[in-house]
Scaffold this active site. Structure first.
Site, PDB file in Angstrom:
ATOM      1  N   ASP A  64      20.520  -5.563  -1.164  1.00  0.00           N
ATOM      2  CA  ASP A  64      20.455  -4.210  -0.603  1.00  0.00           C
ATOM      3  C   ASP A  64      21.044  -4.060   0.792  1.00  0.00           C
ATOM      4  OD1 ASP A  64      18.362  -5.795   0.196  1.00  0.00           O
ATOM      5  OD2 ASP A  64      16.773  -4.397  -0.320  1.00  0.00           O
ATOM      6  N   ASP A 102      17.295 -10.176   2.246  1.00  0.00           N
ATOM      7  CA  ASP A 102      17.079  -8.799   1.815  1.00  0.00           C
ATOM      8  C   ASP A 102      17.147  -7.871   3.030  1.00  0.00           C
ATOM      9  OD1 ASP A 102      15.666  -7.426  -0.836  1.00  0.00           O
ATOM     10  OD2 ASP A 102      15.132  -6.399   1.024  1.00  0.00           O
ATOM     11  N   HIS A 139       7.694  -8.975  -0.882  1.00  0.00           N
ATOM     12  CA  HIS A 139       6.704  -8.184  -0.132  1.00  0.00           C
ATOM     13  C   HIS A 139       5.263  -8.532  -0.532  1.00  0.00           C
ATOM     14  CE1 HIS A 139       9.733  -5.852   1.830  1.00  0.00           C
ATOM     15  NE2 HIS A 139      10.171  -5.273   0.717  1.00  0.00           N
ATOM     16  N   HIS A 193      15.081  -5.673   3.757  1.00  0.00           N
ATOM     17  CA  HIS A 193      13.716  -5.460   4.240  1.00  0.00           C
ATOM     18  C   HIS A 193      13.057  -6.792   4.589  1.00  0.00           C
ATOM     19  CE1 HIS A 193      14.794  -2.226   1.375  1.00  0.00           C
ATOM     20  NE2 HIS A 193      14.297  -1.453   2.323  1.00  0.00           N
TER      21      HIS A 193
END
Length: 579
Positions: free
Chosen positions: A517, A428, A394, A430
């Site tokens: 995740d 991931d 991120h 996200h």
């Protein structure tokens, strides 16, 4: 130090140097080998899809990357056999066990490829066929060595038939059943011999000669010569042989200094412990110590003022305290606040990624891990894993957030890009907004992200399918946003799309931003992947056949985090073995 490794391509400098040394051995010791064949060795390692055989080059080297010996193995997947084209030691390397170690590795490689047998040629050990006493002595020694493995020449065939009337000292064809004790049927033998003569000696053997020799393999089963030198073979293939290069494991040894104890902060040190407890006993990894790298590598992908702010701001936070962004100067972004704690919002994308005295230190060490792992790839490793926290995907060119401070995968990808094109595949839950932001205008690094649709998933403002890159980078960013509920089968459809896009890009290196995740029950996600799904995902990624660097990202359900990691890597290694 002595190690045997496979040279997969001629992209890396270390591989090009290894190929160069092998070519020198070929020229000096095998005068009959065509110059064209020697020169094209590097290209053949990468062009297996358009030639009869897949070329597998194994080199034995010392700590200074000097090639002490090599073996060139040809694999015919259609007819399920391997042909040992060359095996040799460098000049002056005698009596050190290099040849034996290489041959044992060749047998293991052939067994792992599920070959029905290993075939190779040896010059004859009969004086009437080889009148040169010195050469005869060498031939006897070679065949005696191979007999210890149960490898014996075929008899009652026309393999030694001269191609031209004046040809002499024609080679024997030797067969090693790899310890299976399974007789060779004539139909299988004929396919093998035709493949060898047409695939390797097409320039030399006319079709009528090939047909005659192939037809001579008619005994059922095909007969082998009785042992002449060894009463009983002493080397047999172990059962369930698995040949895999160990994955270089680089662990952030300073990750636990970054420990946010506030309730609900899921990016905790126990994540690393959970993963290590499962993957270390697997036997798939070899730990590599972390090296220190200068900040210039971070500043190659992150703005200098952003990096300098993190250094200064973290140093200014009192011991044991954390500072969270709480003011975001979106009205006047050109005038950053003077107070360090207030300025955090100038560089941050959320309110839950804190600064403290150890945040920079842990993040810098995570970058060091990623670069150490990248260097392992550049030194000939095929797989390396940077097990780090804090994560990084991120972190953008000029912003931190989402538990991330520096973009570990991005720094490593930029580092590798000096040696060839790189693809970053972010798996991931996200969106990998950091990689997208950093490489959005570049066409040498292809960024792909599979993630929860930003309509409902963090970071909410990026990850839409229409974000394709800009300028030179247009078309080199691919987002695959997925619905809130995804099981393993649904996820694999998206993964296959991503894999095909990576293959179409044709990179030299793959960097996997390894988020775990997507797992069922993860507190930050909504998907339903189980351990077997991660295993299948790993197998699919291995099909790309690329030098691959894994960089740990998310994954926060510590009960099954390590199990999912282990299944993923077991799948990847199994997939790589089966290629």
């Amino acid at each position: 130090m002595f190690r045997i490794r496979q040279v997969h391509d001629n992209i890396l400098p270390v591989n090009r140097e290894a190929i160069k040394q092998v070519q020198e051995i070929l020229r000096s010791q095998f005068a009959a080998v065509r110059g064209e064949e020697v020169e094209r060795l590097g290209a053949k390692l990468q062009a297996s899809s358009v030639q009869p055989f897949r070329y597998i080059l194994l080199v034995g080297e010392n700590s200074r990357s000097r090639i002490l010996g090599f073996a060139l193995l040809l694999h015919d997947p259609k007819n399920q056999f391997c042909f040992l084209d060359f095996i040799a030691t460098a000049k002056g390397i005698i009596g050190r066990g290099i040849g034996g170690a290489l041959y044992e590795r060749v047998r293991e490689q052939a067994a792992a490829l599920k070959a029905k047998g290993l075939f190779f040629e040896c010059l004859p050990d009969n004086p009437d066929q080889c009148p040169d006493p010195k050469l005869l002595k060498q031939n006897v020694a070679r065949l005696k060595f191979y007999e210890t493995y149960g490898a014996l020449p075929f008899v009652n065939t026309g393999y030694q038939t001269p191609v031209k009337p004046d040809d002499s000292c024609m080679p024997l064809l030797v067969f090693d059943d790899l310890g299976s004790n399974q007789p060779l049927r004539p139909a299988d033998a004929q396919k093998v011999v035709r493949s060898i003569l047409e695939g390797k000696y097409a320039y030399l053997c006319p079709p009528e000669y090939v047909n005659t020799v192939v037809a001579s393999f008619r005994d059922n089963p095909i007969r082998l010569r009785e042992p002449r030198y060894v009463k009983e073979a002493s080397h047999v293939r172990p059962t369930n042989v698995k040949v895999h290069e160990l994955i270089a494991l680089v662990v952030n040894d300073k990750h636990d200094i970054h420990h946010i104890r506030e309730r609900g902060y899921v990016e905790s040190p126990v994540r690393i412990k959970s993963i290590l407890s499962e993957i270390e006993p697997s036997g798939l990894f070899e730990k590599v110590p972390v090296k220190n790298y200068p900040d210039k590598h971070i500043k190659a992908v992150h703005a200098a003022d952003f990096v300098e702010y993190l250094v200064a701001a973290c140093a200014a936070v009192p011991q044991g305290k954390s500072v969270y962004p709480y003011v975001f100067p979106i009205r006047n972004a050109t005038r950053p606040p003077k107070e360090m704690s207030v300025r955090a919002g100038y560089f941050c994308i959320d309110t839950f990624t804190p600064l403290n005295q150890n945040a920079y230190l842990a993040a810098k060490r995570a970058v060091d891990c990623a670069l150490t792992a990248a260097d392992q790839i550049l030194h000939g490793r095929r797989m390396a894993y940077a097990l780090v926290r804090p994560p990084g995907h991120h972190a953008e060119h000029r912003a931190f957030g989402g538990f991330c401070y520096f973009n570990n995968a991005g720094v490593a990808a930029h580092y590798l890009s000096s040696f060839g094109k790189v693809a970053i595949l972010d798996v991931d839950y996200h969106h990998g907004n950091g990689q997208e932001n950093i490489f959005y205008s570049r066409n040498d690094v292809f960024t792909v992200s599979i993630h929860g649709d930003p309509d409902f998933a963090y970071p909410y403002f990026t990850g839409f399918a229409d974000e394709r890159g800009e300028g030179p980078g247009e078309g080199f960013n691919l987002n695959i946003p997925l619905p809130e509920i995804q099981d393993g089968a649904q996820y694999r459809q998206a993964l296959q799309t991503a894999i095909q896009a990576v293959a179409d890009f044709g990179p030299a290196f793959l960097v996997v931003a390894l988020g775990l995740d997507p797992a069922k029950g993860d507190p930050t996600g909504t998907w339903l992947l189980k351990p077997k799904d991660f295993e299948q995902n790993g197998r699919m990624l291995a099909d790309l056949g690329l030098a691959t660097l894994f960089v740990q990202e998310g994954g926060y359900r510590t009960r099954n985090l390590g199990v999912n990691a282990r299944h993923f890597f077991e799948g990847f290694v199994a997939g790589a073995e089966g290629r």
